[in-house]
Design an enzyme around this catalytic site. Structure first.
Site, short mmCIF file in Angstrom:
data_model
loop_
_atom_site.label_atom_id
_atom_site.label_comp_id
_atom_site.label_asym_id
_atom_site.label_seq_id
_atom_site.Cartn_x
_atom_site.Cartn_y
_atom_site.Cartn_z
CB THR A 42 -11.03 -11.28 -29.26
OG1 THR A 42 -10.06 -12.28 -29.31
CG2 THR A 42 -12.34 -11.81 -29.71
CB ILE A 133 -16.92 -8.13 -29.68
CG1 ILE A 133 -17.63 -9.46 -29.38
CG2 ILE A 133 -17.72 -7.33 -30.69
CD1 ILE A 133 -19.03 -9.27 -28.78
CB SER A 134 -14.14 -12.64 -32.11
OG SER A 134 -12.79 -12.45 -31.79
CD GLN A 135 -15.76 -13.85 -38.47
OE1 GLN A 135 -14.65 -13.61 -38.89
NE2 GLN A 135 -16.75 -14.24 -39.25
#
Length: 288
Positions: A42, A133-135
């Site tokens: 992130t 944006i993180s998984q």
């Protein structure tokens, strides 16, 4: 899932159909776009601001109204989020409250229209400013670990280092009574505010500043999540954990691991390594 997913206090029709920045319609099913980046990261940390302290709320309910989008569009969006959540569960996340929160938050509303068609794949995606944006899996995993505390999963007040586009803060708002989030990049701080404002989430406080300093005026925190990796966790953040609180952070340089740190007493913390991960680097200061 045993916990019923809460709904944001928003009209999904007004949000899903809002005109994006380039004037194109945002449709998670039909927008062609860029490919996802392989990073599971992130955002960088942020500067400690000196804004007045906001009084804590007393367990204010933050429910989400049922969507008023056309039924067909709503069913498509719901089905995609359910499929994403089922995939996260197969990857090992078992906390029903976390899974319900993941299912409730429309991830495609936090990214550019050109990437909306990829919003629910298990990959990180660019959000600008060389950040991502993180998984979905890593978001759910970190929150699940933070909730697995000695207080039966109750989180009165949590801190997120690296707001980014605001997606993880939105998920956190459904599992914690109060969420404070710091972003060091001004443009991302404004993006998160823009993304979250229509959702009218009352229990999120966004701050622009140096996340490595934490937010002492709002401490102590039951949980802290870092969305950027440093060689070690800043001492200032450890000291802002409540006794019994949990901090989850990526640690390392080229080889990174997800680390859990629990505060045992006033002067004692214990740590454990969870799994390999890959995040952007944790940096001091701010970017205007």
């Amino acid at each position: 899932m045993t916990d019923k997913a809460k709904r944001f206090p928003l009209s999904l029709s007004s949000l899903s159909e809002k005109a994006p920045r380039n004037g194109a319609r945002s449709d998670p099913q039909h927008v062609a776009g860029k490919t996802a980046t392989p990073q599971t990261a992130t955002l960088n940390a942020s500067r400690h601001g000196k804004a007045p302290v906001v009084p804590r709320q007393q367990d204010v309910p933050h429910k989400i109204a049922a969507p008023t989008a056309p039924r067909s569009a709503s069913l498509v969006s719901d089905a995609i989020r359910k499929a994403m959540t089922a995939r996260v569960a197969k990857q090992g996340v078992t906390d029903s409250k976390v899974l319900a929160a993941m299912e409730a938050v429309p991830r495609h509303l936090f990214m550019e229209p050109a990437l909306a068609s990829q919003a629910y794949i298990d990959a990180s995606l660019p959000i600008g400013y060389h950040q991502t944006i993180s998984q979905p899996y890593i978001v759910a995993r970190m929150i699940e670990v933070m909730r697995n505390n000695s207080n039966a999963g109750v989180l009165n007040c949590v801190l997120e280092i690296g707001t980014g586009c605001g997606y993880q803060a939105a998920v956190l708002s459904l599992v914690a009574k109060e969420v404070y989030s710091i972003e060091r990049i001004k443009g991302l701080h404004e993006l998160a505010k823009s993304n979250l404002r229509p959702m009218r989430v009352a229990n999120i406080r966004l701050h622009y500043g140096d996340g490595m300093l934490g937010l002492p005026q709002a401490a102590p925190f039951d949980g802290i999540i870092l969305a950027a990796a440093g060689l070690e966790v800043p001492q200032a953040l450890l000291e802002q954990l409540t006794i019994g609180g949990r901090l989850v952070a990526p640690v390392g340089d080229r080889h990174q691991v997800l680390q859990l740190i629990e505060r045992v007493s006033k002067f004692e913390w214990k740590s454990s390594t969870l799994e390999d991960c890959h995040f952007v680097p944790l940096r001091p200061g701010t970017v205007t």
